[in-house]
Design an enzyme around this catalytic site. Structure first.
Site, short mmCIF file in Angstrom:
data_model
loop_
_atom_site.label_atom_id
_atom_site.label_comp_id
_atom_site.label_asym_id
_atom_site.label_seq_id
_atom_site.Cartn_x
_atom_site.Cartn_y
_atom_site.Cartn_z
N GLY A 1 0.87 -1.25 0.10
CA GLY A 1 -0.17 0.33 0.38
C GLY A 1 0.65 1.16 -0.06
N SER B 1 -3.55 1.98 -4.30
CA SER B 1 -3.44 3.31 -3.88
C SER B 1 -3.93 3.43 -2.62
CB SER B 1 -3.12 4.23 -4.79
OG SER B 1 -4.74 3.60 -4.81
N ASN B 2 -4.65 2.34 -2.96
CA ASN B 2 -5.51 2.80 -1.21
C ASN B 2 -6.79 1.54 -0.82
OD1 ASN B 2 -8.50 3.56 0.58
ND2 ASN B 2 -7.73 5.42 0.59
N HIS C 1 -3.94 15.37 3.68
CA HIS C 1 -4.01 13.97 5.00
C HIS C 1 -3.39 15.02 5.54
CE1 HIS C 1 -4.86 11.32 1.39
NE2 HIS C 1 -4.98 10.97 2.20
N HIS C 2 -2.94 14.34 6.76
CA HIS C 2 -1.82 14.73 7.77
C HIS C 2 -1.04 15.15 6.76
CE1 HIS C 2 0.09 10.46 7.20
NE2 HIS C 2 -1.24 9.95 6.95
N LYS D 1 1.82 12.39 5.71
CA LYS D 1 2.34 12.53 4.41
C LYS D 1 3.44 12.59 3.45
CE LYS D 1 -0.60 10.45 0.99
NZ LYS D 1 -0.55 9.26 0.96
N GLY E 1 -1.82 9.03 -3.21
CA GLY E 1 -1.96 7.84 -4.66
C GLY E 1 -3.46 7.50 -4.62
#
EC number: 1.17.1.8
Length: 232
Positions: free
Chosen positions: A71, A97-98, A131-132, A135, A141
């Site tokens: 991942g 990607s997820n 995102h956080h 990342k 992705g």
């Protein structure tokens, strides 16, 4: 099932807990500075590391006949060589990607919406992903997958995170504290807007999907995706 975790950060911790709850055993928790001792004891590996380590980790698994689920994003320039190695070694490999089960449903909704909107030229599409701050890659992705699926079904040619051309999908990539992942696809015209959105509330959805994928991959050979895992 015996699992090797390649990359043991925040995601690795959550994966280890969920795997244990599902009756699996963790035989290797590999951090960046660790070697691969214990990999040979695994039935499958789950790889969530960093872009610079992903190819080495995946290659080590395939060379040792260990099915691997990855991942990690940001390494896909080497995707073709990794899948070729998998086929040569008759191994088993899944990249996503997820791994969130909900996100993979979201991917399918995105494709269907793009097909419906492809003839409606008055709508312009753009995306936002949040995102956080830890990342490393931007856009995510997941955002790239969403954009590529839109490109495959519309007249858009590329995506961009700045200075988009008329044929580019603009992706607004934001980094904020304590955000597991939010992705929004917007179609905007002069009369209305259409929006689809996925919001992750924690890392648990990603971790569960990765463990489910590892369970599914065990005993198989070939290169697969989450579409195969979910049967969609």
């Amino acid at each position: 099932m015996k699992i090797a975790l390649l990359g043991y950060g925040k995601m690795g911790n959550v994966i280890a807990r969920i795997a244990a709850e599902r009756g699996h055993e963790i035989v290797l928790r590999k951090k960046a500075e660790d070697n691969f001792d214990g990999l040979q004891d695994a039935d499958v590996a789950i790889e969530f590391s960093v872009p610079t380590a992903a190819v080495t980790n995946i290659t080590e698994c395939l060379n040792n006949n260990i099915p691997v689920v990855s991942g990690t994003t940001g390494w896909l320039a080497h995707y073709d060589e990794v899948t070729q190695l998998c086929e040569t070694k008759k191994g088993a490999f899944i990249y996503a990607s997820n791994f969130s089960l909900g996100v993979n449903i979201f991917f399918e909704l995105n494709v269907q919406l793009a097909k419906m909107m492809s003839k409606l030229e008055r709508y312009n599409v753009s995306m936002e992903e949040i995102h956080h701050t830890q990342k490393l890659d931007a856009p995510s992705g997941t955002a790239i997958t969403l954009a590529n699926d839109i490109i495959a079904n519309t007249n858009y040619i590329n995506w961009a995170i700045e200075n988009p051309k008329e044929t580019d999908i603009f992706i607004d990539a934001k980094r904020e504290e304590n955000v597991p992942g939010t992705h929004t696809v917007n179609y905007v015209s002069d009369v209305d807007s259409i929006e689809i959105k996925h919001t992750a509330h924690s890392r648990e959805g990603f971790a569960l999907g990765a463990v489910v994928a590892a369970e599914w991959l065990t005993g198989k050979t070939g290169v697969y995706s989450m579409k195969d895992v979910l049967g969609i």
